[in-house]
Motif scaffolding. Structure first.
Motif, mmCIF file in Angstrom:
data_model
loop_
_atom_site.group_PDB
_atom_site.id
_atom_site.type_symbol
_atom_site.label_atom_id
_atom_site.label_comp_id
_atom_site.label_asym_id
_atom_site.label_seq_id
_atom_site.Cartn_x
_atom_site.Cartn_y
_atom_site.Cartn_z
ATOM 1 N N ASP A 194 59.414 25.542 -89.894
ATOM 2 C CA ASP A 194 58.921 23.812 -90.362
ATOM 3 C C ASP A 194 58.063 23.167 -91.134
ATOM 4 O O ASP A 194 58.235 22.531 -91.891
ATOM 5 C CB ASP A 194 58.869 23.576 -88.840
ATOM 6 C CG ASP A 194 60.473 23.490 -87.868
ATOM 7 O OD1 ASP A 194 60.988 23.618 -88.615
ATOM 8 O OD2 ASP A 194 60.714 23.837 -87.100
ATOM 9 N N CYS A 195 56.985 23.796 -90.363
ATOM 10 C CA CYS A 195 55.551 23.518 -91.121
ATOM 11 C C CYS A 195 55.666 23.909 -93.024
ATOM 12 O O CYS A 195 54.803 22.986 -94.039
ATOM 13 C CB CYS A 195 54.826 23.520 -91.104
ATOM 14 S SG CYS A 195 53.783 23.096 -89.201
ATOM 15 N N ARG A 196 56.488 24.630 -93.066
ATOM 16 C CA ARG A 196 56.390 25.940 -94.709
ATOM 17 C C ARG A 196 57.513 24.488 -95.411
ATOM 18 O O ARG A 196 57.194 24.996 -97.039
ATOM 19 C CB ARG A 196 56.531 27.197 -94.491
ATOM 20 C CG ARG A 196 54.897 27.795 -94.105
ATOM 21 C CD ARG A 196 55.072 29.034 -95.321
ATOM 22 N NE ARG A 196 56.159 29.682 -95.096
ATOM 23 C CZ ARG A 196 57.081 29.810 -93.387
ATOM 24 N NH1 ARG A 196 56.355 30.028 -92.800
ATOM 25 N NH2 ARG A 196 58.381 31.116 -94.186
ATOM 26 N N SER B 209 60.487 33.558 -89.153
ATOM 27 C CA SER B 209 59.914 32.868 -89.909
ATOM 28 C C SER B 209 58.285 32.517 -90.142
ATOM 29 O O SER B 209 58.967 31.386 -90.031
ATOM 30 C CB SER B 209 60.973 32.147 -90.469
ATOM 31 O OG SER B 209 60.687 31.400 -91.814
ATOM 32 N N PHE B 210 57.803 33.270 -89.935
ATOM 33 C CA PHE B 210 56.229 32.518 -89.470
ATOM 34 C C PHE B 210 55.280 32.918 -90.431
ATOM 35 O O PHE B 210 55.129 34.420 -91.097
ATOM 36 C CB PHE B 210 55.969 32.642 -87.991
ATOM 37 C CG PHE B 210 54.712 32.319 -86.951
ATOM 38 C CD1 PHE B 210 54.577 31.166 -87.092
ATOM 39 C CD2 PHE B 210 53.685 32.880 -88.076
ATOM 40 C CE1 PHE B 210 53.166 30.878 -86.275
ATOM 41 C CE2 PHE B 210 52.369 32.128 -87.214
ATOM 42 C CZ PHE B 210 52.343 30.604 -86.816
ATOM 43 N N ARG B 211 54.425 32.555 -91.277
ATOM 44 C CA ARG B 211 53.773 33.069 -92.564
ATOM 45 C C ARG B 211 52.598 33.261 -91.514
ATOM 46 O O ARG B 211 51.196 32.614 -91.070
ATOM 47 C CB ARG B 211 53.677 32.183 -93.576
ATOM 48 C CG ARG B 211 52.841 33.026 -94.585
ATOM 49 C CD ARG B 211 51.970 32.063 -95.848
ATOM 50 N NE ARG B 211 51.376 30.963 -94.813
ATOM 51 C CZ ARG B 211 50.835 30.415 -95.597
ATOM 52 N NH1 ARG B 211 51.505 29.445 -96.895
ATOM 53 N NH2 ARG B 211 49.953 29.652 -95.281
ATOM 54 N N LEU B 212 51.912 34.634 -91.414
ATOM 55 C CA LEU B 212 51.065 35.181 -90.747
ATOM 56 C C LEU B 212 49.730 35.328 -91.655
ATOM 57 O O LEU B 212 49.115 35.766 -92.858
ATOM 58 C CB LEU B 212 50.855 36.214 -91.045
ATOM 59 C CG LEU B 212 51.856 37.173 -89.090
ATOM 60 C CD1 LEU B 212 53.029 36.760 -89.674
ATOM 61 C CD2 LEU B 212 51.911 38.389 -89.406
ATOM 62 N N GLN C 228 56.389 42.813 -89.291
ATOM 63 C CA GLN C 228 57.698 42.619 -88.915
ATOM 64 C C GLN C 228 58.376 41.160 -87.782
ATOM 65 O O GLN C 228 59.081 40.579 -88.652
ATOM 66 C CB GLN C 228 58.558 43.769 -88.314
ATOM 67 C CG GLN C 228 59.762 43.634 -87.996
ATOM 68 C CD GLN C 228 60.613 44.079 -88.775
ATOM 69 O OE1 GLN C 228 60.015 44.849 -89.817
ATOM 70 N NE2 GLN C 228 61.981 43.404 -89.202
ATOM 71 N N ILE C 229 57.398 41.103 -86.933
ATOM 72 C CA ILE C 229 57.740 39.784 -86.218
ATOM 73 C C ILE C 229 57.346 38.513 -87.036
ATOM 74 O O ILE C 229 58.098 37.913 -87.062
ATOM 75 C CB ILE C 229 56.925 39.481 -85.374
ATOM 76 C CG1 ILE C 229 56.082 40.857 -84.396
ATOM 77 C CG2 ILE C 229 56.359 38.641 -84.433
ATOM 78 C CD1 ILE C 229 55.837 41.397 -83.119
ATOM 79 N N GLY C 230 56.606 38.296 -87.912
ATOM 80 C CA GLY C 230 56.643 37.113 -88.896
ATOM 81 C C GLY C 230 57.236 37.224 -89.666
ATOM 82 O O GLY C 230 57.940 35.767 -89.239
#
Lengths: 144, 144
Positions: free
Chosen positions: B141-143, A125-128, A119-121
DNA sequence: TTTAATGCAAACATTTTGCACCCTG
DNA sequence: CAGGGTGCAAAATGTTTGCATTAAA
């Protein structure tokens, strides 16, 4: 340690044009054999010595590097000033409960935690890729 | 940094019969000032030097020890081979999203995660003191 | 003036590396 | 037998500590 593990290790070596040496097998087996021990480099050296095997710390570190890159072994920070290594099971990520009194390490895998992390990812918008989760406190035995 | 922080620090020193020296104040302020920077010992040294202040690394480490013990500062492992330090806000525990490409560190606090952790504590009858949660991956950003 | 704090350098602990020799493929 | 692997010792980090000097209370 399963035969499958050994094969995965052999495959990894073959794929990367690395050699399957006796020393590498020793180190690999030592880690796989103690799935709940979270060994550090020095502990591996001691255990091998106790079995009459002479290996250098340098080679242990070099082999640990390979194993981590292969994905078969994970490096963990248990709050000490050096790294510990553990078998990276086929299961999803897990965390550790670390008792500050007796040093015991309990592993846990929890779907609620995993869900919350996913969920946090999304939220950022962060790829875990992987996570490292350690909980410090005191275990039931030590609180009695 | 709030006046309140300074007072908490002064209180801590007084309570423990420690001296409020200029050097300690410098180091303390430097960490509090950059709440999102997650400094390491060397970075603190550099920042103070850039301001024309001469402090030794030994004193920085000694002061960091005090600050961590006081609860005003937290020590974090961001996956590098040395410790980072961050202001320990009054808020509850939080985790870090660490981008493996650009090194950016995003803090997050999530009640779902906290709830899940509390649950795990109960399940294993383990009393939670604190936790350390790092998620490694790549940022938006990095993706791109 | 008493006791703690600082800087410096040396000591430490962990991990990495260079190099001569050894072994696997 | 060619190219990677190993041990050893030395180097590289990051952090801590002993000691003489300085400064806070």
């Amino acid at each position: 340690m399963t035969t499958l593990d050994s094969e995965r290790f052999a495959d990894f070596l073959r794929t990367n044009a690395l050699k399957a040496t006796a020393t590498r097998r020793l180190i690999f087996r030592e880690i796989m054999a103690s799935s709940s021990a979270h060994l550090d480099a020095d502990e591996i050296l001691l255990r091998l010595r106790k079995k009459g095997k002479s290996v250098s710390l340098a080679t242990i570190y070099r082999t640990l590097g390979l194993l981590v890159r292969s994905g078969l072994v994970g490096r963990v920070d248990l709050g000490e000033n050096h790294a510990h290594y553990e078998r990276e099971g086929p299961r999803a990520g897990h965390g550790h409960l670390i008792c500050l009194s007796c040093g015991r390490v309990i592993e846990f895998a929890d779907s609620a935690v995993q869900g919350a992390l996913a969920q946090i990812g999304e939220e950022f918008s962060f790829r875990l890729d992987k996570f490292s989760l350690q909980i410090f406190g005191s275990c039931a035995d030590c609180r009695r």
